[in-house]
Design an enzyme around this catalytic site. Structure first.
Site: not given
Ligand SMILES: *[C@@H]1O[C@H](CO)[C@@H](O)[C@H](O)[C@H]1NC(C)=O
Ligand SMILES: *[C@@H]1O[C@H](CO)[C@@H](O)[C@H](O)[C@H]1NC(C)=O
Ligand SMILES: *[C@@H]1O[C@H](CO)[C@@H](O)[C@H](O)[C@H]1NC(C)=O
Length: 318
Positions: A127, A125, A123
């Site tokens: 955010e 990210d 993953e």
């Protein structure tokens, strides 16, 4: 055990964060100029490249599918996902965040393969974490590889602009050399594909996701400020989708994404060019500007969480 020195450091860093966020409200600093990587790729429209993931009733496409808005209300968040998975490339979206009170709201733009590899997923990210003071959203970045969820490699930044007033570009370079997080083409974080990262370096095809959701439990002040739906619905808008990656598909993979004669593990970088392989001196300076002024958390500085820091923390500056 937290020593007195650590306590003092914590208080000092807290005070400097406060001072930084107060000074930000009064003037908008001008970032250094860096190569406009986002100008080099064609923009995609939603249909064909992406599909609804959840909360379809809260997803709206406008401008002939070139713009999409995701809404969070009391009933649901929403999200979309790329139709293809990609192995390496350049991925980008321009995002405008919800205005007004947004504590507890999370807007994410990320790559993941947790559906295909539930036990050893990768993953990368972006955010964006809402705030009770409207435009003071924070940006959290993170990387997981091969299911390394036990070690959160978070870094957090304040933004040097009001992310609710206009669209800003959030981009990822991911290739065999490094992962670079860029905001408006300014690198904010580099994760080298070093020996130290080992299997924690994302190395399986991933899909692109965008979501808005209720992060009341943790997003703002560690969960002290939950989502307040009185200020909803919360709407994040997305456009300028750039997807320049090696589309991965079991049947196509061998020919289009790997060196001939080699199996799936060795992918070609779909994007050639020095600026994608290594940060230029200008990009390095830009990244130092951001990190020295706006980074307020790096896992590599968190000795209370990691008495022994992850090995890659010895490389580079944090
Ligand atoms: C909308 O997109 C379609 C397909 O990409 C294109 O054929 C059409 O001309 C576009 N319409 C407008 C008004 O831009
Ligand atoms: C993979 O590629 C083949 C051949 O181009 C195509 O027929 C198939 O639909 C693709 N599968 C997916 C999941 O994209
Ligand atoms: C990544 O590697 C390059 C080349 O070795 C080096 O200049 C740079 O400082 C490294 N970046 C980080 C974050 O360690």
């Amino acid at each position: 055990m937290i020593t007195l020195t650590q306590r003092l450091l914590f208080v000092l860093s807290f005070i400097s964060c406060m001072a930084m966020s107060m000074s930000m409200r009064h003037n908008t600093p001008i970032p250094p100029t860096t190569a406009r990587l986002t100008d080099r790729f064609p923009r995609l429209v939603f249909d064909g490249a992406f599909s609804d993931l959840f909360g379809s009733q809260n997803i709206k496409k406008t401008s002939n599918g070139s713009q999409v808005s995701l809404m969070l209300d009391k009933t649901s968040g929403s999200g979309f996902k790329s139709n293809d998975a990609y192995y390496y490339g350049f991925f980008s979206a321009a995002i405008k965040l919800p205005m007004d009170y947004s504590a507890g709201v999370v807007v994410a733009f990320y790559m993941s393969n947790s559906e295909a590899y539930p036990h050893n997923h990768d993953e990368i990210d972006f955010e964006l974490l809402g705030h009770e003071k409207r435009k003071e959203w924070a940006l959290q970045t993170n990387v997981y590889g091969d299911g390394s969820t036990g070690i959160g490699r978070e870094e957090k930044f304040f933004l040097w602009f009001d992310p609710t007033a206009d669209f800003h570009e959030y981009s990822l370079i991911w290739n065999q050399h490094h992962i670079v997080f860029l905001v408006d083409n300014l690198p904010v974080r580099e994760v080298n594909h070093s020996v130290a990262m080992a299997r924690a370096y994302p190395s399986k095809p991933m899909s692109i996701y965008s979501t808005i959701w209720d992060g009341s439990q943790w997003a703002t002040h560690g969960g002290k400020k939950p989502v307040n739906y009185k200020f909803g619905p919360f709407v994040a808008s997305f456009k300028n989708f750039l997807v320049a990656g090696c589309a991965w598909n079991q049947t196509k993979a061998a020919s289009s994404c790997t060196r001939s004669g080699q199996s799936g593990s060795l992918a070609l970088d779909p994007i050639e060019g020095d600026e994608f392989v290594k940060l230029s001196a200008e990009q390095q300076r830009g990244m130092e500007w951001v990190r020295s002024k706006f980074m307020f958390y790096s896992y590599c500085n968190d000795l209370s969480r990691f008495p022994v820091l992850p090995p890659e923390c010895k490389e580079g500056k944090h």
